[in-house]
Design a protein around this motif. Structure first.
Motif, PDB file in Angstrom:
ATOM      1  N   ILE A   1       0.840  -1.206   0.000  1.00  0.00           N
ATOM      2  CA  ILE A   1       0.000   0.000   0.000  1.00  0.00           C
ATOM      3  C   ILE A   1       0.872   1.253   0.000  1.00  0.00           C
ATOM      4  N   GLU A   2       1.937   1.248   0.784  1.00  0.00           N
ATOM      5  CA  GLU A   2       2.859   2.403   0.809  1.00  0.00           C
ATOM      6  C   GLU A   2       3.510   2.613  -0.557  1.00  0.00           C
ATOM      7  N   THR A   3       3.923   1.535  -1.195  1.00  0.00           N
ATOM      8  CA  THR A   3       4.514   1.618  -2.540  1.00  0.00           C
ATOM      9  C   THR A   3       3.500   2.175  -3.529  1.00  0.00           C
ATOM     10  N   LEU A   4       2.264   1.737  -3.412  1.00  0.00           N
ATOM     11  CA  LEU A   4       1.194   2.216  -4.287  1.00  0.00           C
ATOM     12  C   LEU A   4       0.954   3.711  -4.073  1.00  0.00           C
ATOM     13  N   LYS A   5       0.924   4.159  -2.829  1.00  0.00           N
ATOM     14  CA  LYS A   5       0.746   5.576  -2.515  1.00  0.00           C
ATOM     15  C   LYS A   5       1.868   6.411  -3.112  1.00  0.00           C
ATOM     16  N   LYS A   6       3.119   5.948  -2.953  1.00  0.00           N
ATOM     17  CA  LYS A   6       4.269   6.681  -3.503  1.00  0.00           C
ATOM     18  C   LYS A   6       4.179   6.766  -5.026  1.00  0.00           C
TER      19      LYS A   6
ATOM     20  N   ILE B   1       1.484   6.751  -6.847  1.00  0.00           N
ATOM     21  CA  ILE B   1       0.423   7.693  -7.198  1.00  0.00           C
ATOM     22  C   ILE B   1       0.897   9.132  -7.006  1.00  0.00           C
ATOM     23  N   GLU B   2       1.588   9.384  -5.920  1.00  0.00           N
ATOM     24  CA  GLU B   2       2.077  10.740  -5.635  1.00  0.00           C
ATOM     25  C   GLU B   2       3.118  11.198  -6.652  1.00  0.00           C
TER      26      GLU B   2
END
Length: 92
Positions: free
Chosen positions: A82-87, A89-90
């Motif tokens: 999830i953290e990798t996905l957030k990064k 997207i950002e």
């Protein structure tokens, strides 16, 4: 880099369900994900092989019962995913 094991729709949904519920019977997972027994078994085997989940088989009377739960390793892997996905997207 995305975890290839979790970067697959059914497996990411499956792990999400287990994180939200700690453990679920096979039947509940199958119905929630709208997959066949064989398809779900295949995904569960891959997750179990990497120790992301544990599978407990027992009997209720004469009926088999399979309960799936998330492991600490699976929870950590999903949090990282999830953290990798957030990064991702950002950055895009």
């Amino acid at each position: 880099m995305f975890d290839p094991l979790l970067h697959q729709t059914i497996r990411s949904k499956l792990v999400s369900l287990l994180i939200a519920n700690e453990e679920l019977p096979f039947k509940a997972l199958k119905e929630s994900l709208e997959v066949t027994d064989g398809n779900l078994s295949s995904h569960l085997s891959k997750l179990e092989k990497e120790q992301y989940i544990s599978i407990e088989k027992s009997f209720e009377g004469k009926r088999p019962k399979t309960v799936v739960s998330i492991s600490a390793k699976g929870r950590e892997a999903f949090d990282n995913y999830i953290e990798t996905l957030k990064k991702f997207i950002e950055e895009n």
